[in-house]
Design a protein around this motif. Structure first.
Motif, PDB file in Angstrom:
ATOM      1  N   ASP A 210      -3.077   3.013   7.064  1.00  0.00           N
ATOM      2  CA  ASP A 210      -4.448   3.260   7.474  1.00  0.00           C
ATOM      3  C   ASP A 210      -5.400   3.120   6.297  1.00  0.00           C
ATOM      4  N   PHE A 211      -6.293   2.166   6.416  1.00  0.00           N
ATOM      5  CA  PHE A 211      -7.228   1.918   5.330  1.00  0.00           C
ATOM      6  C   PHE A 211      -8.603   2.497   5.605  1.00  0.00           C
ATOM      7  N   THR A 212      -8.707   3.280   6.669  1.00  0.00           N
ATOM      8  CA  THR A 212     -10.032   3.757   7.047  1.00  0.00           C
ATOM      9  C   THR A 212     -10.624   4.689   5.997  1.00  0.00           C
ATOM     10  N   THR A 213      -9.747   5.284   5.181  1.00  0.00           N
ATOM     11  CA  THR A 213     -10.245   6.128   4.086  1.00  0.00           C
ATOM     12  C   THR A 213     -11.220   5.374   3.200  1.00  0.00           C
ATOM     13  N   TYR A 214     -10.944   4.078   3.070  1.00  0.00           N
ATOM     14  CA  TYR A 214     -11.731   3.312   2.103  1.00  0.00           C
ATOM     15  C   TYR A 214     -12.973   2.702   2.723  1.00  0.00           C
ATOM     16  N   VAL A 215     -13.047   2.780   4.034  1.00  0.00           N
ATOM     17  CA  VAL A 215     -14.170   2.147   4.722  1.00  0.00           C
ATOM     18  C   VAL A 215     -15.496   2.715   4.246  1.00  0.00           C
ATOM     19  N   GLY A 216     -15.536   4.034   4.168  1.00  0.00           N
ATOM     20  CA  GLY A 216     -16.786   4.667   3.726  1.00  0.00           C
ATOM     21  C   GLY A 216     -17.163   4.220   2.329  1.00  0.00           C
ATOM     22  N   GLN A 217     -16.162   4.171   1.469  1.00  0.00           N
ATOM     23  CA  GLN A 217     -16.406   3.772   0.092  1.00  0.00           C
ATOM     24  C   GLN A 217     -16.940   2.350   0.039  1.00  0.00           C
ATOM     25  N   ILE A 218     -16.326   1.489   0.841  1.00  0.00           N
ATOM     26  CA  ILE A 218     -16.742   0.092   0.839  1.00  0.00           C
ATOM     27  C   ILE A 218     -18.150  -0.034   1.383  1.00  0.00           C
ATOM     28  N   ARG A 219     -18.393   0.663   2.460  1.00  0.00           N
ATOM     29  CA  ARG A 219     -19.723   0.590   3.048  1.00  0.00           C
ATOM     30  C   ARG A 219     -20.794   1.026   2.056  1.00  0.00           C
ATOM     31  N   ALA A 220     -20.488   2.109   1.352  1.00  0.00           N
ATOM     32  CA  ALA A 220     -21.467   2.623   0.389  1.00  0.00           C
ATOM     33  C   ALA A 220     -21.689   1.653  -0.751  1.00  0.00           C
ATOM     34  N   ALA A 221     -20.668   0.893  -1.107  1.00  0.00           N
ATOM     35  CA  ALA A 221     -20.792   0.006  -2.257  1.00  0.00           C
ATOM     36  C   ALA A 221     -21.535  -1.282  -1.936  1.00  0.00           C
ATOM     37  N   ARG A 222     -21.673  -1.584  -0.687  1.00  0.00           N
ATOM     38  CA  ARG A 222     -22.373  -2.784  -0.219  1.00  0.00           C
ATOM     39  C   ARG A 222     -21.970  -4.033  -1.002  1.00  0.00           C
ATOM     40  N   PRO A 223     -20.688  -4.384  -0.933  1.00  0.00           N
ATOM     41  CA  PRO A 223     -20.274  -5.553  -1.717  1.00  0.00           C
ATOM     42  C   PRO A 223     -20.646  -6.864  -1.023  1.00  0.00           C
ATOM     43  N   ASP A 224     -20.736  -7.923  -1.833  1.00  0.00           N
ATOM     44  CA  ASP A 224     -20.897  -9.262  -1.267  1.00  0.00           C
ATOM     45  C   ASP A 224     -19.534  -9.909  -1.072  1.00  0.00           C
ATOM     46  N   VAL A 225     -18.599  -9.500  -1.922  1.00  0.00           N
ATOM     47  CA  VAL A 225     -17.255 -10.074  -1.862  1.00  0.00           C
ATOM     48  C   VAL A 225     -16.236  -8.940  -1.934  1.00  0.00           C
ATOM     49  N   ILE A 226     -15.234  -9.005  -1.074  1.00  0.00           N
ATOM     50  CA  ILE A 226     -14.104  -8.075  -1.191  1.00  0.00           C
ATOM     51  C   ILE A 226     -12.895  -8.878  -1.635  1.00  0.00           C
ATOM     52  N   MET A 227     -12.301  -8.458  -2.759  1.00  0.00           N
ATOM     53  CA  MET A 227     -11.094  -9.155  -3.234  1.00  0.00           C
ATOM     54  C   MET A 227      -9.906  -8.227  -3.065  1.00  0.00           C
ATOM     55  N   THR A 228      -8.861  -8.735  -2.437  1.00  0.00           N
ATOM     56  CA  THR A 228      -7.714  -7.878  -2.191  1.00  0.00           C
ATOM     57  C   THR A 228      -6.416  -8.468  -2.724  1.00  0.00           C
ATOM     58  N   ALA A 229      -5.548  -7.582  -3.183  1.00  0.00           N
ATOM     59  CA  ALA A 229      -4.238  -8.018  -3.669  1.00  0.00           C
ATOM     60  C   ALA A 229      -3.125  -7.550  -2.742  1.00  0.00           C
ATOM     61  N   THR A 230      -3.486  -7.112  -1.545  1.00  0.00           N
ATOM     62  CA  THR A 230      -2.457  -6.679  -0.608  1.00  0.00           C
ATOM     63  C   THR A 230      -1.649  -7.880  -0.139  1.00  0.00           C
ATOM     64  N   ALA A 231      -0.530  -7.613   0.493  1.00  0.00           N
ATOM     65  CA  ALA A 231       0.284  -8.719   0.989  1.00  0.00           C
ATOM     66  C   ALA A 231       0.836  -8.347   2.357  1.00  0.00           C
ATOM     67  N   GLY A 232       1.334  -9.344   3.049  1.00  0.00           N
ATOM     68  CA  GLY A 232       2.061  -9.115   4.292  1.00  0.00           C
ATOM     69  C   GLY A 232       1.352  -8.198   5.269  1.00  0.00           C
ATOM     70  N   ASN A 233       2.113  -7.180   5.715  1.00  0.00           N
ATOM     71  CA  ASN A 233       1.568  -6.268   6.706  1.00  0.00           C
ATOM     72  C   ASN A 233       0.350  -5.516   6.216  1.00  0.00           C
ATOM     73  N   ASP A 234       0.335  -5.205   4.949  1.00  0.00           N
ATOM     74  CA  ASP A 234      -0.798  -4.446   4.427  1.00  0.00           C
ATOM     75  C   ASP A 234      -2.092  -5.214   4.626  1.00  0.00           C
ATOM     76  N   THR A 235      -2.062  -6.521   4.359  1.00  0.00           N
ATOM     77  CA  THR A 235      -3.284  -7.313   4.547  1.00  0.00           C
ATOM     78  C   THR A 235      -3.665  -7.334   6.017  1.00  0.00           C
ATOM     79  N   VAL A 236      -2.666  -7.484   6.869  1.00  0.00           N
ATOM     80  CA  VAL A 236      -2.974  -7.515   8.303  1.00  0.00           C
ATOM     81  C   VAL A 236      -3.718  -6.251   8.685  1.00  0.00           C
TER      82      VAL A 236
END
Lengths: 394, 354, 297
Positions: A210-236
């Motif tokens: 569950d990545f919803t914990t980070y949703v608030g953080q991401i929303r607050a940061a208002r990024p233009d680009v999200i870069m992720t290093a997750t793989a496989g199921n985690d990315t899904v």
């Protein structure tokens, strides 16, 4: 089951060859041990590795082998578990007497198996692991890497992003373990160097559901680009949940490591991965005759598209062929020397091995997800992307 | 052997006066075993030993090293048996001590010293402290809860190892050297030599087995078995079950730690997987397959399971399936394990012993 | 003060809402586990894999053209039947043994290994998506929640309520609770205990299957997904009290909040470890858990 099929293959080829009057296989085969995850969560990668190897071996053997000797593949399942990988690779080296080892996927296994290879005077080549330390701080004279490592991916991707995306605000997500953290830190360093702004980062546990914990953080940061290093199921899960929560939009660019979105998990994303950008050493739509031939043959043989793991493994066998022919055999010192200076042809172009750290210099492509396809949108030459040689052990 | 077993013949009858035994009486009970093992078991043990001694001459380097690894895992399985077969405690976390000793060993070799004995001593000490603390806490809990506590503890250690980059994080640590173990001035065992390594480990394992058997064949073991069979009654006999169980737990932890101490020397690396559920449960499987409560069983089971897995793995990726099926078959139909089966067969033929 | 309120609103509140939903899903999985333990003294290590089966079954049914709604109804039944089969074939023969708790634990462990491999054989190793029946986001007080998650919450609460109703307001429930306390007594009333046990497994595993369907669209479906929930579910059952239905629900909500809120302030990997720590603490301090076993006062 795995071995008998390869054996049957070789027997069939021998029969055919003798039928055609070619006496090429009186010589003993070159055994290559492939210790790769065939079960467990990394199994999809192992499957691509296996297919790439099988296709290459089939072609090479049909064309006369290596100085008349055919390749023989021996597979062992390492379950992405280093203790198991070590045990299986010892078996391949000492019991089955393989000449070469490859196939390891996660960096822990590659490091541990590399040590085993060194102690048995054989060479391990990884075609998947992209932890920089494998050819950096933990480099090993018996370990080579033919795929692009995390630094290379980051160099290429970030240089493309900073040139092509107008927004400068970057948010980073990486699973909280060695690989995740080092990939993210490579991204962060490069972005800062190129003038972007780091607006935040998150390190969910590996396998987080569950990545919803980070949703608030991401929303607050208002990024233009999200870069992720997750793989496989985690990315899904990450991407589908970001979509669920309305974070994804036309104004947001998604990017990340090459292993984040691949053939194996794109189907499960339901469009959440649309537009995802990554830099890899390979893309299925690379427009060279060699790649077209490879892709067609692959699809015909396995009814599936190849991904970078298959392509890099396929290319490896041509390196093996070239090096063994030059070295006149598989003796460790000569083979190492032949491989260190090698420059060989692969579906993605010419790769050159760097002697100082055994990292191959690979031309990078920037790839974008378009529906269920991967499309090349940019290129970065290998020499630019490869980064400095950080290996000091040899 | 998961069921309570009938009392062995030839055991000394309990004292008529069931008052608290004196220190002297206790000492006597510990030093002088009250009965001898059943003969068929001894036969089996000797046969297994003979096989083990001959093996490296036939096996070749890979199988010899695989056998060494099976011995190390066998130590963990033995530790499971000490707790399950004798004290009635199912521990699902013996990997905690295997992993702990392995990491201590690795870290010591990489950063502190090349002296085997110093490393061994440190590992023993660390494991002793850990097992004392965890044991004191876990033993109060009954049956299934004990299993869950031990499981939880091993998982926590595994996560700590996984998350702490200073000790290697998820990649673990590589580069552990293959040392020479000095025995006497001028005499050392060079672990580069697979055969020497094998015999050294076999020797120690046999000593551990004999030692454990000796300890458990005394009155101490009898009390443990009493606790296993009916722990509520034991205080009425004048024994404090807690200390007996705790001692058994600490002992078992040391046995498992032996496996962990040697593992990095064999394989050259450590990883968080060594604390994992797979290791703990495999030890339980080995115990079950071999025969719980026989001490020989887990050792036999370890060799069988390790070699079987290696064999099966070459032919199919479905090793989990095979392991699961074997396991279920044993649980349902052969709860005594193979040694138990052998015992019953030889007993049925009329040989000595129950 | 205003900053604190703002922080609570923007950071903490969404986290609490999310954890609430996760807690309900977790409760579904934990409920089955605790009922099975409460009535049969069996620790079902294969429970997570039954949840996984639920997810895969949903994926397959949807692939065959069935709608999500029919999958929602069918899958719990299917998984329940599998659970019932497990009970009849594997658990029942072991129940008379004195060491049943240990032996059934070992058996279900073996079953878990088998189920995982079977899943890989049947469905392959890739991850699959299960399409949610609807998408969209609702928002209230500046907190965004996808509507599907609200739906999951609703169904979960309904299932929990239904379970409570079953156990405390029906005759079957009375029989179940009585069997947890004194099986021979119940048998002497002429009630077939074997059906009681079978039904417990059916219902408990059915709940796990329901969780699988509900969470498929959120968490995707893949062979090791059972592990995700199993460990947390055990922590919940232990903290709540093994065999206690109320305990399972309360502990699920509680632990989900603990993990969620902890991730805000410590690295999330350590938040997981924290939950384990809480579990250990409860095991040590009050092994029976927060609430009493099913059937006890």
């Amino acid at each position: 089951m795995l071995r008998t099929s390869t054996l049957l293959c070789s027997v069939a080829i021998v029969a055919l060859a003798s039928g055609l009057g070619l006496n090429a296989y009186a010589a003993d085969p070159i055994k290559v041990g492939i210790v790769t995850p065939l079960s467990g969560s990394y199994a999809p990668i192992g499957k691509q590795v296996r297919w790439g190897a099988e296709l290459a071996v089939k072609e090479i053997n049909a064309a006369g082998g290596v100085n008349g000797r055919p390749f023989e593949l021996l597979f062992e399942d390492e379950e992405a578990n280093p203790p198991v990988a070590v045990r299986k690779s010892e078996k391949l080296l000492q019991q089955d007497k393989v000449d070469l080892l490859t196939g390891t996927v996660n960096s822990g296994s590659t490091l541990a198996v590399g040590q085993v290879a060194e102690r048995n005077n054989r060479i391990l080549v990884t075609t998947v692991s992209y932890a920089p330390s494998i050819t950096g701080a933990q480099c090993n004279p018996n370990v080579f890497r033919v795929n692009a490592n995390a630094f290379m991916q980051s160099n290429a991707l970030t240089s493309w992003l900073t040139k092509n995306v107008s927004g400068k605000r970057y948010f980073f997500i990486g699973p909280d373990y060695e690989m995740g953290r080092s990939t993210v830190s490579a991204f962060q360093d490069d972005i800062k160097r190129l003038g972007g702004t780091d607006v935040g980062s998150a390190y969910p546990p590996l396998g987080a559901k569950d990545f919803t914990t980070y949703v608030g953080q991401i929303r607050a940061a208002r990024p233009d680009v999200i870069m992720t290093a997750t793989a496989g199921n985690d990315t899904v899960r990450l991407l589908t949940q970001l979509k669920e929560y309305g974070i994804l939009s036309n104004k947001l660019t998604l990017a990340g490591a090459a292993g984040a979105v691949t053939q194996e998990n794109i189907g499960a994303m339901g469009g959440a991965g649309e537009g995802f950008l990554s830099a890899a050493g390979y893309s299925i739509d690379i427009d060279t005759p060699a790649n077209k031939k490879f892709v067609t043959a692959f699809k015909k043989e396995f009814q599936s598209d190849p991904d970078l793991f298959a392509a890099d493994t396929y290319g490896l066998f041509y390196l093996f062929k070239q090096a063994i022919e030059k070295a006149g055999g598989t003796e460790e010192q000569k083979l190492r020397a032949a491989m260190e200076d090698a420059s060989w042809e692969t579906p993605q172009g010419t790769k050159k091995m760097r002697k100082g750290d055994h990292q191959a210099i690979v031309d990078m492509v920037v790839v974008k997800v378009n529906g269920s396809d991967f499309q090349t949108v940019g290129k970065v030459p290998g020499a630019e992307a490869v980064g400095p040689d950080k290996c000091e052990k040899f | 052997m998961l069921q309570p077993s009938p009392p062995r013949a030839g055991q000394a009858p309990p004292p008529k006066d069931a008052a608290r035994p004196t220190v002297g009486e206790r000492l006597v009970r510990i030093l002088y075993p009250s009965h001898s093992s059943a003969t068929p078991l001894r036969w089996l043990a000797l046969a297994m030993l003979a096989l083990a001694v001959v093996f490296p001459l036939l096996g070749g380097p890979f199988y010899t090293r695989l056998a060494i690894e099976s011995f190390l895992l066998g130590a963990v399985a033995l530790s499971v048996d000490i707790l399950l077969g004798y004290a009635g405690l199912l521990s699902l976390g013996q990997a905690a001590y295997f992993g702990l000793a392995a990491y201590v060993s690795a870290l010591m070799y990489l950063h502190v010293t090349q002296s085997f004995w110093l490393v061994a001593l440190t590992a023993v000490a660390v494991v002793a402290v850990f097992s004392l603390v965890l044991g004191a806490v876990a033993i109060r809990a009954k049956g299934v809860y004990f299993a869950l506590i031990t499981f939880g503890a091993a998982e926590i250690l595994s996560k700590i190892a996984h998350n702490t980059r200073a000790i290697g994080g998820s990649d673990g640590l590589i580069g552990i050297p293959v040392p020479s173990i000095p025995l006497l001035p001028g005499v050392a065992i060079d672990l580069h030599n697979n055969v020497a390594f094998y015999y050294a480990v076999l020797c120690v394992l046999v000593l551990i087995y004999l030692g454990t058997r000796r300890i458990l064949d005394t009155g101490f073991g009898a009390v443990l078995r009493a606790i296993r069979d009916n722990s509520d009654r034991v205080p009425y006999l004048g024994y404090n079950a807690f200390w007996y169980k705790l001692f058994a737990y600490i002992m078992a932890a040391q046995v498992a730690a032996f496996g962990g101490l040697i593992y990095p020397l064999l394989r050259g690396f450590v990883a968080p997987h060594l604390f994992g559920f797979e290791v703990s449960t495999k030890a339980v499987v080995m115990s079950l397959v071999g025969g719980v409560g026989t001490l020989l069983g887990p050792l036999a089971g370890s060799v069988i399971v390790t070699f079987l897995e290696s064999l099966v793995g070459s032919y199919t990726e479905r090793h989990l399936l095979v392991l699961g099926v074997i396991f279920i078959v044993f649980v349902l139909f052969l709860p005594d394990g193979l040694i138990g089966l052998a015992r019953r067969l030889t007993a049925a033929r009329g040989k000595a012993g129950p | 003060m205003e900053e604190l309120l703002g922080y609570l609103h923007v950071v903490v509140l969404p986290q609490v809402v999310d954890a609430l939903i996760i807690g309900v899903a977790l409760a579904l999985v934990a409920l089955g586990l605790t009922m099975i333990f409460g009535l049969l003294d069996v620790i079902n290590l294969a429970h997570g894999d039954l949840y996984m089966l639920g997810g895969y079954a949903a994926f397959t049914l949807l692939g065959w053209g069935a709608g999500y709604w029919s999958a929602l109804v069918l899958v719990p039944i299917l998984v329940g039947i599998v659970g019932w089969g497990l009970e009849e074939l594997g658990i029942r023969p072991l129940l008379p043994r004195a060491d049943r708790a240990i032996v059934t634990l070992l058996l279900t462990f073996g079953v878990s290994l088998i189920l995982r491999d079977v899943a890989q054989v049947v469905w392959g190793t890739e991850t699959y998506a299960v399409a949610a029946p609807f998408t969209g986001i609702a928002s209230f007080a500046d907190v965004f929640v996808p509507t599907y998650r609200i739906f999951v919450f609703g169904v979960g609460v309904a299932a929990i309520f239904a379970t409570w109703w079953l156990l405390y307001r029906t005759r079957i429930g009375a029989v179940l609770r009585a069997t947890a306390v004194d099986p021979p007594m119940v048998a002497s009333f002429g009630i077939p205990i074997r059906w009681v046990y079978g039904f417990t497994f059916l219902y408990g595993c059915g709940l796990a299957g329901l969780a699988g369907v509900l969470l498929g669209p959120i968490y995707a479906v893949f062979p090791t997904m059972g592990h995700d929930f199993l460990v947390m579910a055990f922590a919940v059952v232990i903290v709540g009290g093994m065999g206690s239905v109320i305990g399972a629900v309360v502990a699920a909500l509680l632990l989900a909040q603990v993990q969620g809120l902890a991730s805000l302030w410590i690295p999330p990997v350590w938040a997981e470890t924290l939950v384990y720590g809480v579990m250990l603490l409860v095991l040590v301090a009050r092994p029976a858990g927060l609430f009493n076993r099913l059937g006890e006062a």
